[in-house]
Design a protein around this motif. Structure first.
Motif, PDB file in Angstrom:
ATOM      1  N   GLY A 151       0.813  -1.396  -0.108  1.00  0.00           N
ATOM      2  CA  GLY A 151       0.165  -0.095   0.192  1.00  0.00           C
ATOM      3  C   GLY A 151       0.903   1.164  -0.128  1.00  0.00           C
ATOM      4  N   SER A 152       0.359   2.342  -0.572  1.00  0.00           N
ATOM      5  CA  SER A 152       0.979   3.717  -0.538  1.00  0.00           C
ATOM      6  C   SER A 152       0.774   4.530   0.777  1.00  0.00           C
ATOM      7  CB  SER A 152       0.455   4.449  -1.825  1.00  0.00           C
ATOM      8  OG  SER A 152      -0.872   4.542  -1.604  1.00  0.00           O
ATOM      9  N   THR A 153      -0.184   4.179   1.568  1.00  0.00           N
ATOM     10  CA  THR A 153      -0.529   4.892   2.701  1.00  0.00           C
ATOM     11  C   THR A 153       0.494   4.397   3.869  1.00  0.00           C
ATOM     12  OG1 THR A 153      -2.741   5.472   1.993  1.00  0.00           O
ATOM     13  CG2 THR A 153      -1.974   5.871   4.363  1.00  0.00           C
ATOM     14  N   PRO A 154       1.438   5.059   4.858  1.00  0.00           N
ATOM     15  CA  PRO A 154       2.171   4.296   5.704  1.00  0.00           C
ATOM     16  C   PRO A 154       1.223   4.210   7.000  1.00  0.00           C
ATOM     17  CG  PRO A 154       2.698   6.703   5.561  1.00  0.00           C
ATOM     18  CD  PRO A 154       1.731   6.409   4.286  1.00  0.00           C
ATOM     19  N   ALA A 155       1.533   3.266   7.717  1.00  0.00           N
ATOM     20  CA  ALA A 155       0.940   2.765   8.879  1.00  0.00           C
ATOM     21  C   ALA A 155       1.330   3.971   9.792  1.00  0.00           C
ATOM     22  CB  ALA A 155       1.226   1.725   9.615  1.00  0.00           C
ATOM     23  N   TYR A 156       0.626   4.569  10.437  1.00  0.00           N
ATOM     24  CA  TYR A 156       0.283   5.847  11.224  1.00  0.00           C
ATOM     25  C   TYR A 156      -0.400   5.768  12.542  1.00  0.00           C
ATOM     26  CZ  TYR A 156      -3.768   8.005   9.336  1.00  0.00           C
ATOM     27  OH  TYR A 156      -5.001   8.075   8.868  1.00  0.00           O
ATOM     28  N   ARG A 157      -1.206   4.663  12.703  1.00  0.00           N
ATOM     29  CA  ARG A 157      -2.080   4.733  13.791  1.00  0.00           C
ATOM     30  C   ARG A 157      -2.575   3.322  14.013  1.00  0.00           C
ATOM     31  NH1 ARG A 157      -7.800   7.379  11.649  1.00  0.00           N
ATOM     32  NH2 ARG A 157      -8.036   5.902   9.833  1.00  0.00           N
ATOM     33  N   PRO A 158      -2.938   2.942  15.308  1.00  0.00           N
ATOM     34  CA  PRO A 158      -3.643   1.748  15.450  1.00  0.00           C
ATOM     35  C   PRO A 158      -5.021   1.534  14.720  1.00  0.00           C
ATOM     36  CG  PRO A 158      -3.098   2.705  17.573  1.00  0.00           C
ATOM     37  CD  PRO A 158      -2.995   3.752  16.624  1.00  0.00           C
ATOM     38  N   LEU A 159      -5.494   0.506  14.309  1.00  0.00           N
ATOM     39  CA  LEU A 159      -6.641   0.386  13.607  1.00  0.00           C
ATOM     40  C   LEU A 159      -7.180  -0.765  14.319  1.00  0.00           C
ATOM     41  CD1 LEU A 159      -5.140  -0.357   9.760  1.00  0.00           C
ATOM     42  CD2 LEU A 159      -6.126   2.024  10.939  1.00  0.00           C
ATOM     43  N   LYS A 160      -8.503  -0.272  14.530  1.00  0.00           N
ATOM     44  CA  LYS A 160      -9.574  -1.246  15.537  1.00  0.00           C
ATOM     45  C   LYS A 160     -11.075  -0.943  14.952  1.00  0.00           C
ATOM     46  CE  LYS A 160      -9.318   2.328  19.040  1.00  0.00           C
ATOM     47  NZ  LYS A 160      -9.052   2.590  20.400  1.00  0.00           N
ATOM     48  N   THR A 161     -12.083  -1.473  15.622  1.00  0.00           N
ATOM     49  CA  THR A 161     -13.321  -1.438  15.241  1.00  0.00           C
ATOM     50  C   THR A 161     -13.804   0.113  15.539  1.00  0.00           C
ATOM     51  OG1 THR A 161     -13.694  -3.786  16.236  1.00  0.00           O
ATOM     52  CG2 THR A 161     -15.648  -2.308  15.671  1.00  0.00           C
ATOM     53  N   GLY A 162     -14.582   0.471  14.599  1.00  0.00           N
ATOM     54  CA  GLY A 162     -14.826   1.826  14.616  1.00  0.00           C
ATOM     55  C   GLY A 162     -13.996   2.722  13.806  1.00  0.00           C
ATOM     56  N   THR A 163     -12.945   2.241  13.445  1.00  0.00           N
ATOM     57  CA  THR A 163     -11.708   3.410  12.684  1.00  0.00           C
ATOM     58  C   THR A 163     -12.383   3.466  10.987  1.00  0.00           C
ATOM     59  OG1 THR A 163      -9.893   2.598  14.211  1.00  0.00           O
ATOM     60  CG2 THR A 163      -9.389   3.668  12.149  1.00  0.00           C
ATOM     61  N   GLY A 164     -11.998   4.306  10.364  1.00  0.00           N
ATOM     62  CA  GLY A 164     -12.349   4.445   9.215  1.00  0.00           C
ATOM     63  C   GLY A 164     -11.387   5.296   8.507  1.00  0.00           C
ATOM     64  N   GLY A 165     -11.134   5.179   7.065  1.00  0.00           N
ATOM     65  CA  GLY A 165     -10.288   5.868   6.484  1.00  0.00           C
ATOM     66  C   GLY A 165      -9.637   4.901   5.243  1.00  0.00           C
ATOM     67  N   ALA A 166      -8.851   5.587   4.522  1.00  0.00           N
ATOM     68  CA  ALA A 166      -8.050   4.813   3.579  1.00  0.00           C
ATOM     69  C   ALA A 166      -7.076   3.764   3.729  1.00  0.00           C
ATOM     70  CB  ALA A 166      -7.210   6.094   2.607  1.00  0.00           C
ATOM     71  N   ASP A 167      -6.373   4.012   5.063  1.00  0.00           N
ATOM     72  CA  ASP A 167      -5.587   3.048   5.457  1.00  0.00           C
ATOM     73  C   ASP A 167      -6.508   1.752   5.933  1.00  0.00           C
ATOM     74  OD1 ASP A 167      -6.806   4.496   7.655  1.00  0.00           O
ATOM     75  OD2 ASP A 167      -5.154   4.285   9.080  1.00  0.00           O
ATOM     76  N   VAL A 168      -7.593   1.998   6.407  1.00  0.00           N
ATOM     77  CA  VAL A 168      -8.594   0.674   6.735  1.00  0.00           C
ATOM     78  C   VAL A 168      -8.759   0.084   5.509  1.00  0.00           C
ATOM     79  CG1 VAL A 168     -10.727  -0.160   7.352  1.00  0.00           C
ATOM     80  CG2 VAL A 168      -9.727   1.622   8.731  1.00  0.00           C
ATOM     81  N   ARG A 169      -9.055   0.724   4.311  1.00  0.00           N
ATOM     82  CA  ARG A 169      -9.220  -0.038   2.943  1.00  0.00           C
ATOM     83  C   ARG A 169      -7.978  -0.846   2.768  1.00  0.00           C
ATOM     84  NH1 ARG A 169     -12.781   0.368  -1.585  1.00  0.00           N
ATOM     85  NH2 ARG A 169     -13.806   1.916  -0.409  1.00  0.00           N
ATOM     86  N   GLN A 170      -6.882  -0.142   2.966  1.00  0.00           N
ATOM     87  CA  GLN A 170      -5.539  -0.857   2.385  1.00  0.00           C
ATOM     88  C   GLN A 170      -5.489  -1.912   3.103  1.00  0.00           C
ATOM     89  OE1 GLN A 170      -1.782   1.957   1.508  1.00  0.00           O
ATOM     90  NE2 GLN A 170      -1.833   1.413   3.637  1.00  0.00           N
ATOM     91  N   LEU A 171      -5.719  -2.117   4.328  1.00  0.00           N
ATOM     92  CA  LEU A 171      -5.456  -3.172   5.344  1.00  0.00           C
ATOM     93  C   LEU A 171      -6.467  -4.404   4.773  1.00  0.00           C
ATOM     94  CD1 LEU A 171      -4.562  -4.784   8.096  1.00  0.00           C
ATOM     95  CD2 LEU A 171      -6.399  -3.613   8.974  1.00  0.00           C
TER      96      LEU A 171
END
Length: 399
Positions: A151-171
């Protein structure tokens, strides 16, 4: 006694020299065309507004004097056969390309530094040259793998239930590519996403929390090649500590341009790569980025460079590059292309007495100077246009 009076303000100049050897006693009179390093011949003595010689013949014997001066009655722009240029070339149609060559380095493209995001001890580390693909560990810290995903978006935060955004789609794209199901690939981290993450964590030997901890996943554009390793097995690292550096897995050329030349480099444009041994292969610009090199703190100012990454366009180029792990190469950037234009050798251009440029058009046993408009200069040729200029026209050139 014959008397010849010559108007000094209209003295006829010598015929243009083509082979660089002026008549004895005469200093060469040449001008340069607007293409550095290319000699141009200055046309004088006849043709359009060429300086004329006015001779007043007072006695009959003066006729012989006029003939001696070469004023045998030829019309403006014509010459006898003996005065024709020593060689000719035809006006041809071709495609001209103005290229600029810069030095480049064959390798695997630019390097990226991977730093730790959490404190711990390196329990497994790769070796330089190792290739790592999606879902595999880049290294292990405290027995927990740090996994590569694409993916092109670097990991910059924890991902968990309720999180939204391009990094979620990437995961979620990566989880799907790895074979995990039961969720929709979108921008929402739902309970179904958390369940797929638990399955992935179980396979990784991680605690099955359903959340992705910051530092447990690294995103890169694709598979990576380990370039160097900074933290070996047993080393302790902290947040921001360098662990390793990596590149892409495909060979590429990295070249630098001055900011003023950035126009030459556009992503997706084709270039020529000249490998050792002068073998040329086709390349494609993959990435263009601006890099600032800091000064040394001793009065040296920071420098701005344009870094260009060039990949090989086809299998032929990739195969040819495989013989060189690292090598100095050249990259030819095309700055301008003129297709299907009329051209002549650069040496055919003449500097006309009234200004501008022309060519000596040869018609059988006579010739004339014809003014032309010049276009692109490239590879010893020049684009021309003008009245009476067409494909196949013969023009004078030096020997």
């Amino acid at each position: 006694m014959a008397e010849v009076v010559v108007d000094s303000t209209q003295e006829r100049g010598p015929e243009p020299e083509r082979d660089g050897a002026p008549d004895p006693g005469q200093a060469p009179d040449r001008e340069q065309a607007p293409n550095p390093g290319s000699p141009r011949r200055k046309a004088r003595g006849r043709g359009r507004k060429v300086v004329a010689v006015a001779v007043l013949v007072l006695l009959a014997a003066g006729a012989a004097t006029a003939a001696t001066l070469g004023l045998g009655g030829h019309g403006s722009g014509d010459k006898v056969a003996s005065d024709l240029p020593p060689s000719t070339a035809e006006v041809t149609r071709r495609t001209l390309q103005d290229t600029q060559s810069v030095d480049g380095q064959l390798g695997f493209g630019p390097t990226t530094t991977l730093s730790a995001r959490r404190p711990g001890t390196v329990t497994e580390a790769p070796e330089a040259g190792d290739r790592i693909t999606r879902g595999k560990a880049l290294y292990e810290e405290d027995g927990r793998p740090v996994t590569l995903m694409y993916g092109s978006t670097p990991a910059y935060r924890p991902l968990k239930t309720g999180t939204g955004g391009a990094d979620v789609r990437q995961l979620e794209k990566n989880l799907s590519a790895l074979g995990y199901t039961g969720f929709t690939v979108d921008d929402e981290y739902t309970a179904a996403t958390a369940e797929a993450v638990r399955a992935w964590q179980e396979d990784q030997g991680l605690a099955e929390t359903g959340a992705v901890e910051l530092g447990s996943v690294v995103f890169a554009p694709g598979a990576v090649r380990v370039d160097s390793v900074a933290a070996r097995k047993g080393d302790t690292v902290g947040p921001g500590g360098k662990v390793l550096s990596y590149t892409g897995t495909e060979q590429a050329v990295t070249a630098e341009l001055d900011p003023a030349d950035q126009r030459l480099a556009k992503e997706g444009e084709d270039v020529e790569v000249v490998l050792p041994g002068d073998r040329s292969v086709k390349g494609t610009i993959k990435n263009v980025s601006t890099v600032i090199e800091p000064g040394n703190g001793q009065g040296e100012e920071a420098k701005t460079k344009v870094e260009v990454v060039v990949g090989f366009k086809d299998r032929t180029g990739r195969k040819a590059a495989e013989g060189y792990a690292l090598a100095a190469v050249h990259v030819d950037f095309t700055s301008e292309t003129r297709k299907d234009v009329l051209t002549v050798p650069v040496g055919a251009l003449l500097a006309l007495a009234e200004g501008g440029f022309g060519v000596e058009a040869v018609h059988g046993s006579t010739s004339e100077y014809v003014p032309v408009t010049t276009g692109l200069f490239a590879d010893g040729w020049v684009e021309i246009s003008g009245k009476g200029i067409s494909e196949g026209t013969k023009v004078g050139v030096p020997k």
